[in-house]
Scaffold this motif. Sequence first.
Motif, PDB file in Angstrom:
ATOM      1  N   HIS A  71       0.836  -1.197   0.000  1.00 31.48           N
ATOM      2  CA  HIS A  71       0.000   0.000   0.000  1.00 31.48           C
ATOM      3  C   HIS A  71       0.872   1.248   0.000  1.00 31.48           C
ATOM      4  O   HIS A  71       0.657   2.174  -0.798  1.00 31.48           O
ATOM      5  CB  HIS A  71      -0.923  -0.031   1.213  1.00 31.48           C
ATOM      6  N   TRP A  85       1.114  -1.247 -11.118  1.00 32.96           N
ATOM      7  CA  TRP A  85       0.923  -2.531 -10.456  1.00 32.96           C
ATOM      8  C   TRP A  85       2.153  -3.421 -10.513  1.00 32.96           C
ATOM      9  O   TRP A  85       2.181  -4.511  -9.939  1.00 32.96           O
ATOM     10  CB  TRP A  85      -0.323  -3.219 -11.016  1.00 32.96           C
ATOM     11  N   TYR A  88       3.105  -4.173  -7.071  1.00 33.17           N
ATOM     12  CA  TYR A  88       2.313  -5.247  -6.482  1.00 33.17           C
ATOM     13  C   TYR A  88       2.808  -6.619  -6.949  1.00 33.17           C
ATOM     14  O   TYR A  88       3.065  -7.506  -6.139  1.00 33.17           O
ATOM     15  CB  TYR A  88       0.831  -5.062  -6.842  1.00 33.17           C
ATOM     16  N   ALA A 120      -9.071  -4.384  -0.504  1.00 31.01           N
ATOM     17  CA  ALA A 120     -10.138  -3.490  -0.966  1.00 31.01           C
ATOM     18  C   ALA A 120      -9.972  -2.111  -0.337  1.00 31.01           C
ATOM     19  O   ALA A 120     -10.227  -1.091  -0.986  1.00 31.01           O
ATOM     20  CB  ALA A 120     -11.513  -4.070  -0.640  1.00 31.01           C
ATOM     21  N   MET A 123      -7.339  -0.412  -2.320  1.00 27.08           N
ATOM     22  CA  MET A 123      -7.903   0.053  -3.596  1.00 27.08           C
ATOM     23  C   MET A 123      -8.724   1.323  -3.389  1.00 27.08           C
ATOM     24  O   MET A 123      -8.622   2.270  -4.162  1.00 27.08           O
ATOM     25  CB  MET A 123      -8.786  -1.020  -4.230  1.00 27.08           C
ATOM     26  N   GLN A 124      -9.536   1.324  -2.358  1.00 23.95           N
ATOM     27  CA  GLN A 124     -10.380   2.486  -2.083  1.00 23.95           C
ATOM     28  C   GLN A 124      -9.509   3.707  -1.819  1.00 23.95           C
ATOM     29  O   GLN A 124      -9.799   4.803  -2.296  1.00 23.95           O
ATOM     30  CB  GLN A 124     -11.289   2.202  -0.895  1.00 23.95           C
ATOM     31  N   ALA A 143     -14.010  -0.732  -5.218  1.00 19.64           N
ATOM     32  CA  ALA A 143     -12.756  -1.184  -4.620  1.00 19.64           C
ATOM     33  C   ALA A 143     -12.770  -2.697  -4.416  1.00 19.64           C
ATOM     34  O   ALA A 143     -11.791  -3.381  -4.697  1.00 19.64           O
ATOM     35  CB  ALA A 143     -12.522  -0.471  -3.288  1.00 19.64           C
ATOM     36  N   PHE A 146     -12.388  -4.406  -7.910  1.00 20.30           N
ATOM     37  CA  PHE A 146     -11.026  -4.398  -8.427  1.00 20.30           C
ATOM     38  C   PHE A 146     -10.079  -5.242  -7.574  1.00 20.30           C
ATOM     39  O   PHE A 146      -9.193  -5.916  -8.104  1.00 20.30           O
ATOM     40  CB  PHE A 146     -10.496  -2.971  -8.584  1.00 20.30           C
ATOM     41  N   SER A 147     -10.266  -5.224  -6.255  1.00 16.20           N
ATOM     42  CA  SER A 147      -9.384  -6.039  -5.417  1.00 16.20           C
ATOM     43  C   SER A 147      -9.691  -7.520  -5.602  1.00 16.20           C
ATOM     44  O   SER A 147      -8.778  -8.348  -5.605  1.00 16.20           O
ATOM     45  CB  SER A 147      -9.477  -5.643  -3.947  1.00 16.20           C
ATOM     46  N   LEU A 150      -8.029  -8.445  -8.793  1.00 11.19           N
ATOM     47  CA  LEU A 150      -6.582  -8.494  -8.594  1.00 11.19           C
ATOM     48  C   LEU A 150      -6.190  -9.758  -7.842  1.00 11.19           C
ATOM     49  O   LEU A 150      -5.220 -10.433  -8.199  1.00 11.19           O
ATOM     50  CB  LEU A 150      -6.098  -7.252  -7.848  1.00 11.19           C
ATOM     51  N   CYS A 178      -8.641  -3.669 -16.171  1.00  5.03           N
ATOM     52  CA  CYS A 178      -9.391  -2.652 -15.418  1.00  5.03           C
ATOM     53  C   CYS A 178      -9.958  -1.579 -16.354  1.00  5.03           C
ATOM     54  O   CYS A 178     -10.972  -0.974 -16.054  1.00  5.03           O
ATOM     55  CB  CYS A 178      -8.497  -1.981 -14.370  1.00  5.03           C
TER      56      CYS A 178
END
Length: 184
Positions: A71, A85, A88, A120, A123-124, A143, A146-147, A150, A178
Amino acid sequence: MVPRNRSVRRTKAALQSALVDLLLEQKNIQAVTVQAICDRADISRSTFYLHFENKDEVLSSYLLQMIGRVHDALRAWTGSDDSRWTVYFAHIAHIAPILSSLTSDGGPHAILSRYERQFAVVMQDLVLPGRISNLDHTVSYQAHYFSGGLLSLTWWWVEQDQCATPAQEMSRRYHALCSGHLCP
């Protein structure tokens, strides 16, 4: 007070490290016992239970700590969106052997679910930095969407691809998905 907190952090870190080492050796979370974790960390069982209820909680705390690191790196990213990403996927490549040990026998779904919920939140925060709120359902459901995507892509990458595709390429693929584009 500070020395106690430092001592607690060291103890928890030793237990997490011991669990990770055992997961890398055993390749299966079910094969790892609390006693083995304690022996590896050179910590008594009673001390273990002062800090954690079970081995799943140790693993969960480790994964949540890793999410925090990702994060921070994602928030600090200044490169292009389609390569964001990479941070990540590079992180996932590093911990892939640990994640593989969770999925070999189905893995503890509660830990994976907690990982998804926590991601999430990440993401948010990336969508609306500094405005994390469960009251904003519009951002919250996006969120989670998408999470979830992912996380699903992550498990595919770890299990099927075995992290053979470079992190930069996985970042590009995730960004394309996305954005509503299919990519080879």
